[in-house]
Write an enzyme that holds these catalytic residues in place. Structure first.
Site, mmCIF file in Angstrom:
data_model
loop_
_atom_site.group_PDB
_atom_site.id
_atom_site.type_symbol
_atom_site.label_atom_id
_atom_site.label_comp_id
_atom_site.label_asym_id
_atom_site.label_seq_id
_atom_site.Cartn_x
_atom_site.Cartn_y
_atom_site.Cartn_z
ATOM 1 N N GLU A 92 6.310 78.305 -26.132
ATOM 2 C CA GLU A 92 4.919 78.265 -26.805
ATOM 3 C C GLU A 92 3.908 78.647 -25.793
ATOM 4 O O GLU A 92 3.714 78.252 -24.610
ATOM 5 C CB GLU A 92 4.613 76.791 -27.358
ATOM 6 C CG GLU A 92 5.525 76.730 -28.683
ATOM 7 C CD GLU A 92 5.510 75.161 -29.223
ATOM 8 O OE1 GLU A 92 5.747 74.866 -30.533
ATOM 9 O OE2 GLU A 92 5.188 74.227 -28.293
ATOM 10 N N CYS A 105 -3.289 79.175 -22.397
ATOM 11 C CA CYS A 105 -2.307 78.352 -21.890
ATOM 12 C C CYS A 105 -0.908 78.565 -21.717
ATOM 13 O O CYS A 105 -0.442 78.790 -22.682
ATOM 14 C CB CYS A 105 -2.603 76.886 -22.635
ATOM 15 S SG CYS A 105 -1.743 75.479 -21.933
ATOM 16 N N CYS A 112 11.089 71.045 -19.049
ATOM 17 C CA CYS A 112 10.924 70.675 -17.948
ATOM 18 C C CYS A 112 11.921 69.621 -17.260
ATOM 19 O O CYS A 112 12.205 68.866 -18.007
ATOM 20 C CB CYS A 112 9.426 70.274 -17.876
ATOM 21 S SG CYS A 112 9.018 69.968 -16.211
ATOM 22 N N CYS A 116 8.288 63.305 -16.691
ATOM 23 C CA CYS A 116 7.046 62.718 -16.779
ATOM 24 C C CYS A 116 7.213 61.774 -18.260
ATOM 25 O O CYS A 116 7.313 62.450 -19.139
ATOM 26 C CB CYS A 116 5.916 63.413 -16.671
ATOM 27 S SG CYS A 116 5.656 64.329 -15.215
ATOM 28 N N CYS A 119 4.964 62.884 -21.374
ATOM 29 C CA CYS A 119 4.917 64.625 -21.775
ATOM 30 C C CYS A 119 6.100 64.721 -22.952
ATOM 31 O O CYS A 119 7.401 64.521 -22.449
ATOM 32 C CB CYS A 119 4.847 65.216 -20.599
ATOM 33 S SG CYS A 119 5.120 66.931 -20.659
ATOM 34 N N CYS A 331 -2.322 69.465 -24.885
ATOM 35 C CA CYS A 331 -1.631 69.127 -23.532
ATOM 36 C C CYS A 331 -0.661 68.170 -23.536
ATOM 37 O O CYS A 331 -0.784 67.103 -24.278
ATOM 38 C CB CYS A 331 -2.666 68.684 -22.587
ATOM 39 S SG CYS A 331 -3.454 69.970 -21.436
HETATM 40 N N1 SAH Z 1 3.722 70.743 -15.389
HETATM 41 C C1 SAH Z 1 2.512 70.913 -14.938
HETATM 42 C C2 SAH Z 1 1.563 71.895 -15.714
HETATM 43 C C3 SAH Z 1 2.060 71.696 -17.326
HETATM 44 S S1 SAH Z 1 1.668 70.139 -17.972
HETATM 45 C C4 SAH Z 1 1.636 69.837 -14.721
HETATM 46 O O1 SAH Z 1 2.383 68.679 -14.893
HETATM 47 O O2 SAH Z 1 0.470 69.704 -14.308
HETATM 48 C C5 SAH Z 1 -0.203 70.383 -18.203
HETATM 49 C C6 SAH Z 1 -1.012 69.288 -18.329
HETATM 50 O O3 SAH Z 1 -0.708 68.217 -19.283
HETATM 51 C C7 SAH Z 1 -0.700 68.131 -17.152
HETATM 52 O O4 SAH Z 1 -2.005 67.758 -16.544
HETATM 53 C C8 SAH Z 1 0.055 67.211 -17.751
HETATM 54 O O5 SAH Z 1 -0.038 66.100 -17.269
HETATM 55 C C9 SAH Z 1 -0.733 67.073 -19.198
HETATM 56 N N2 SAH Z 1 -0.121 66.209 -19.969
HETATM 57 C C10 SAH Z 1 1.175 66.097 -20.447
HETATM 58 N N3 SAH Z 1 1.538 65.199 -21.365
HETATM 59 C C11 SAH Z 1 0.200 64.881 -21.886
HETATM 60 C C12 SAH Z 1 -0.024 64.105 -23.169
HETATM 61 N N4 SAH Z 1 0.687 63.572 -24.035
HETATM 62 N N5 SAH Z 1 -1.355 64.109 -23.309
HETATM 63 C C13 SAH Z 1 -2.316 64.586 -22.614
HETATM 64 N N6 SAH Z 1 -2.061 65.436 -21.465
HETATM 65 C C14 SAH Z 1 -0.561 65.422 -21.133
HETATM 66 FE FE1 SF4 Z 2 6.751 68.708 -16.697
HETATM 67 FE FE2 SF4 Z 2 5.218 67.664 -18.569
HETATM 68 FE FE3 SF4 Z 2 5.350 66.561 -16.173
HETATM 69 FE FE4 SF4 Z 2 4.177 68.914 -16.350
HETATM 70 S S1 SF4 Z 2 3.637 66.777 -17.164
HETATM 71 S S2 SF4 Z 2 5.767 68.028 -14.777
HETATM 72 S S3 SF4 Z 2 5.700 69.813 -17.972
HETATM 73 S S4 SF4 Z 2 7.263 66.637 -17.607
#
Ligand code: SAH
Ligand code: SF4
Length: 346
Positions: A92, A105, A112, A116, A119, A331
């Site tokens: 996406e 974006c 991934c 985390c 996420c 995000c």
């Molecule tokens: N992997 C990279 C880029 C993709 S994630 C990273 O982690 O930076 C892009 C952003 O979305 C990151 O700052 C991530 O921490 C944030 N993100 C992930 N899950 C989220 C959520 N549930 N609510 C708000 N932001 C979130």
């Molecule tokens: Fe991967 Fe999501 Fe963590 Fe970014 S926030 S590194 S996309 S698991």
């Protein structure tokens, strides 16, 4: 022979390929302009190329790397694009209108591996890296639909520095004056903090850097983001202090605020201490909830208090508005629902 995906190639690589089929190297610049400035859909539209060359291109190359299969628009105008890859995986991209800006974006991987806890992309696990063409074509295809994109952020699916080589080549095409001709000021790469690749990025590319921080102490950060066990905060902050920032640029630190997890005044004070001496700005991101993710959004009052504490310490701090959450385009919500639905149907 497999056709060459032209969007996989940087300008020098395209020149090499053109030379290998007996044409002159300078034609690469011409092709770049046709692809990225004129945005042609077929080589037949390139009437300044010889007929023979056009036939060679037609049979030897492939112009698109992605297939657009679905488009959704949120109440606030945010658009989510679902693309299918040649092997059936889906990714996406999200276009966020914020006049005068239109920010796209971008995804860098299918899923991934960083895991985390907050996420949705992370909860899918890792499927594969995107190729250069699959990254670049997200921009081309969205430009076809909504021609004006002003800013690019690697904040879609995946960890861009875990796909360092393809992401860096894709950025070369984005920055190339004969290619997409974006300014480095308008491209931001967001990372969970892979330190060796971060150091390489600093040497290779002048784009903006964002670090997903989300906690200012190792115990909490390691719990939320397992990558912190490999690259703990002290090392991450040292790499940030040494990062060769161009003049007037700052590193953006992203901090998702999760209810009673990392949003208390004590957390804000730890953050101030951690960022001391770093050319930093902080983006506070209200957590975007999603079924199956065990966290909640902080109340607005607590978010404002958190911001106030940082601002009193002279930290440049913004609260990032959540966009497109009604279509799961915000995000951390990207999970290529199509493939999930397809699997459910099967
Ligand atoms: N992997 C990279 C880029 C993709 S994630 C990273 O982690 O930076 C892009 C952003 O979305 C990151 O700052 C991530 O921490 C944030 N993100 C992930 N899950 C989220 C959520 N549930 N609510 C708000 N932001 C979130
Ligand atoms: Fe991967 Fe999501 Fe963590 Fe970014 S926030 S590194 S996309 S698991």
């Amino acid at each position: 022979m497999q056709p060459v995906v032209v969007k996989d190639l940087t300008l020098p690589e395209l020149a090499n390929w053109i030379e290998s089929i007996g044409e002159r190297r300078f034609r690469a610049r011409q092709l770049f302009r046709h692809i990225y400035a004129r945005r042609v859909r077929s080589w037949q539209e390139c009437s300044d190329l010889s007929k023979l060359f056009r036939v060679q291109l037609e049979f030897g190359t492939c112009l698109d790397a992605l297939k657009l299969i679905e488009k959704q628009t949120a109440a606030d105008g945010t658009r989510k694009y679902l693309f299918e890859l040649h092997d059936g995986h889906c990714i996406e991209s999200v276009l966020i209108p914020d006049p005068p800006r239109q920010t796209l974006c971008l995804s860098s991987q299918v899923g991934c591996a960083m895991g985390c806890r907050f996420c949705v992309t992370g909860s899918m696990g890792f499927k594969r890296n995107l190729s250069v063409g699959e990254i670049v074509d997200q921009i081309c295809q969205v430009q076809r639909d909504q021609s004006r994109i002003t800013n690019l952020v690697f904040m879609g699916m995946g960890e861009p520095l875990a796909n360092h080589e393809s992401v860096c080549k894709a950025m070369q095409i984005m920055l190339d004056p004969n290619g997409m001709a974006f300014s480095h000021r308008r491209i931001t790469l967001s990372t969970a903090g892979l330190i060796p690749q971060l150091r390489r990025l600093g040497e290779e590319s002048p784009v903006n850097l964002a670090i997903s921080l989300h906690a200012a102490d190792d115990a909490l950060r390691s719990h939320l983001m397992p990558i912190n066990k490999t690259y703990p905060l002290e090392q991450l902050m040292a790499a940030c202090r040494e990062y060769p920032l161009p003049p007037r640029k700052r590193i953006t630190f992203e901090y998702i605020l999760m209810d009673r997890v990392n949003d208390e005044p004590g957390h804000a004070r730890k953050l101030i201490k951690l960022l001391h001496g770093v050319r930093a700005k902080v983006n506070l991101i209200p957590f975007n909830p999603h079924p199956g993710i065990p966290y909640g959004q902080s109340p607005a009052q607590r978010i404002l208090e958190f911001q106030e504490i940082l601002q009193k310490a002279q930290l440049n701090t913004l609260i990032r508005q959540s966009r497109g959450s009604d279509i799961f385009a915000a995000c951390g919500q990207l999970a290529a629902q199509y493939s999930l639905r397809q699997t459910a149907k099967a």
